[in-house]
Design a protein around this motif. Sequence first.
Motif, PDB file in Angstrom:
ATOM      1  N   LEU A   1       0.953  -1.169  -0.054  1.00 17.96           N
ATOM      2  CA  LEU A   1       0.107  -0.001  -0.037  1.00 17.96           C
ATOM      3  C   LEU A   1       0.967   1.361   0.089  1.00 17.96           C
ATOM      4  CD1 LEU A   1      -3.015  -1.064   2.414  1.00 17.96           C
ATOM      5  CD2 LEU A   1      -2.883  -0.978   0.161  1.00 17.96           C
ATOM      6  N   ARG A   2       2.163   1.195   0.669  1.00 13.92           N
ATOM      7  CA  ARG A   2       3.020   2.286   0.646  1.00 13.92           C
ATOM      8  C   ARG A   2       3.414   2.772  -0.627  1.00 13.92           C
ATOM      9  NH1 ARG A   2       8.061   1.187   3.977  1.00 13.92           N
ATOM     10  NH2 ARG A   2       6.534   1.019   5.656  1.00 13.92           N
ATOM     11  N   TYR A   3       3.572   1.720  -1.564  1.00 11.83           N
ATOM     12  CA  TYR A   3       3.922   2.142  -2.926  1.00 11.83           C
ATOM     13  C   TYR A   3       2.973   1.663  -3.988  1.00 11.83           C
ATOM     14  CZ  TYR A   3       8.281   2.041  -0.376  1.00 11.83           C
ATOM     15  OH  TYR A   3       9.379   2.009   0.655  1.00 11.83           O
ATOM     16  N   SER A   4       1.511   1.927  -3.639  1.00  8.47           N
ATOM     17  CA  SER A   4       0.557   1.458  -4.748  1.00  8.47           C
ATOM     18  C   SER A   4       0.478   2.106  -5.828  1.00  8.47           C
ATOM     19  CB  SER A   4      -0.781   1.382  -3.643  1.00  8.47           C
ATOM     20  OG  SER A   4      -1.121   2.800  -3.507  1.00  8.47           O
TER      21      SER A   4
ATOM     22  N   LYS B   1       3.055   7.733  -5.460  1.00  8.78           N
ATOM     23  CA  LYS B   1       3.565   7.469  -4.054  1.00  8.78           C
ATOM     24  C   LYS B   1       5.070   6.732  -4.240  1.00  8.78           C
ATOM     25  CE  LYS B   1      -0.915   6.347  -2.057  1.00  8.78           C
ATOM     26  NZ  LYS B   1      -1.610   5.363  -1.401  1.00  8.78           N
ATOM     27  N   LEU B   2       5.243   6.138  -4.951  1.00  5.46           N
ATOM     28  CA  LEU B   2       6.864   5.589  -5.191  1.00  5.46           C
ATOM     29  C   LEU B   2       7.879   6.520  -5.289  1.00  5.46           C
ATOM     30  CD1 LEU B   2       8.427   3.040  -5.221  1.00  5.46           C
ATOM     31  CD2 LEU B   2       7.837   2.920  -7.797  1.00  5.46           C
ATOM     32  N   ARG B   3       7.382   7.581  -6.292  1.00 11.24           N
ATOM     33  CA  ARG B   3       8.179   8.602  -6.645  1.00 11.24           C
ATOM     34  C   ARG B   3       8.387   9.714  -5.478  1.00 11.24           C
ATOM     35  NH1 ARG B   3       6.193   8.331 -11.818  1.00 11.24           N
ATOM     36  NH2 ARG B   3       4.230   9.607 -11.521  1.00 11.24           N
TER      37      ARG B   3
ATOM     38  N   GLU C   1      11.771  11.241  -0.734  1.00  4.88           N
ATOM     39  CA  GLU C   1      12.013  11.406   0.584  1.00  4.88           C
ATOM     40  C   GLU C   1      13.280  10.758   1.189  1.00  4.88           C
ATOM     41  OE1 GLU C   1       8.334  10.060   2.427  1.00  4.88           O
ATOM     42  OE2 GLU C   1       7.159  11.657   1.715  1.00  4.88           O
ATOM     43  N   GLY C   2      13.899   9.992   0.109  1.00  8.51           N
ATOM     44  CA  GLY C   2      15.011   9.302   0.539  1.00  8.51           C
ATOM     45  C   GLY C   2      14.784   7.828   0.925  1.00  8.51           C
ATOM     46  N   ASP C   3      13.537   7.137   0.930  1.00  2.00           N
ATOM     47  CA  ASP C   3      13.303   5.591   0.924  1.00  2.00           C
ATOM     48  C   ASP C   3      14.150   4.870   0.278  1.00  2.00           C
ATOM     49  OD1 ASP C   3      12.112   3.255   1.380  1.00  2.00           O
ATOM     50  OD2 ASP C   3      10.264   4.076   1.899  1.00  2.00           O
TER      51      ASP C   3
END
Length: 131
Positions: free
Chosen positions: A30-33, A37-39, A44-46
Amino acid sequence: MTGNDTVFTVSWVVWVLAVLLVLRNRRVRLRYSTPEKLRAAIAEGDVRALRATAMLAKINKDLDEAERLLRLAVDRGDPEAMWEMGRLVEERDGLAASERWFRMAAENGHFFAKRFFRPGHALNMDGTNPL
């Protein structure tokens, strides 16, 4: 050998661990859905987002982009990115060329990379190249 109580307790522990693993994986998905969100996560440096994008680039045969993104994650200290960089270099240039990346991953605690440097294994066949 063991009582039913022990088997029952162990089965509950395994079940709870499995549920926690499923919930964790769902949260990560869900974090990168979406691509946005991925960009945003990359901005943010993830490092997980960087590594995920690098793996997508590798799957799509854009090895230069995969290497660029993995290097960014490596610069942020991600042992998994170091491992993946070693795998990328190994595919392209062979095992000897990838030693630097596998060693870096092993020195940062990557389990599989450490195995390469055990005596008799891929990067320490004769036992003279310890970690």
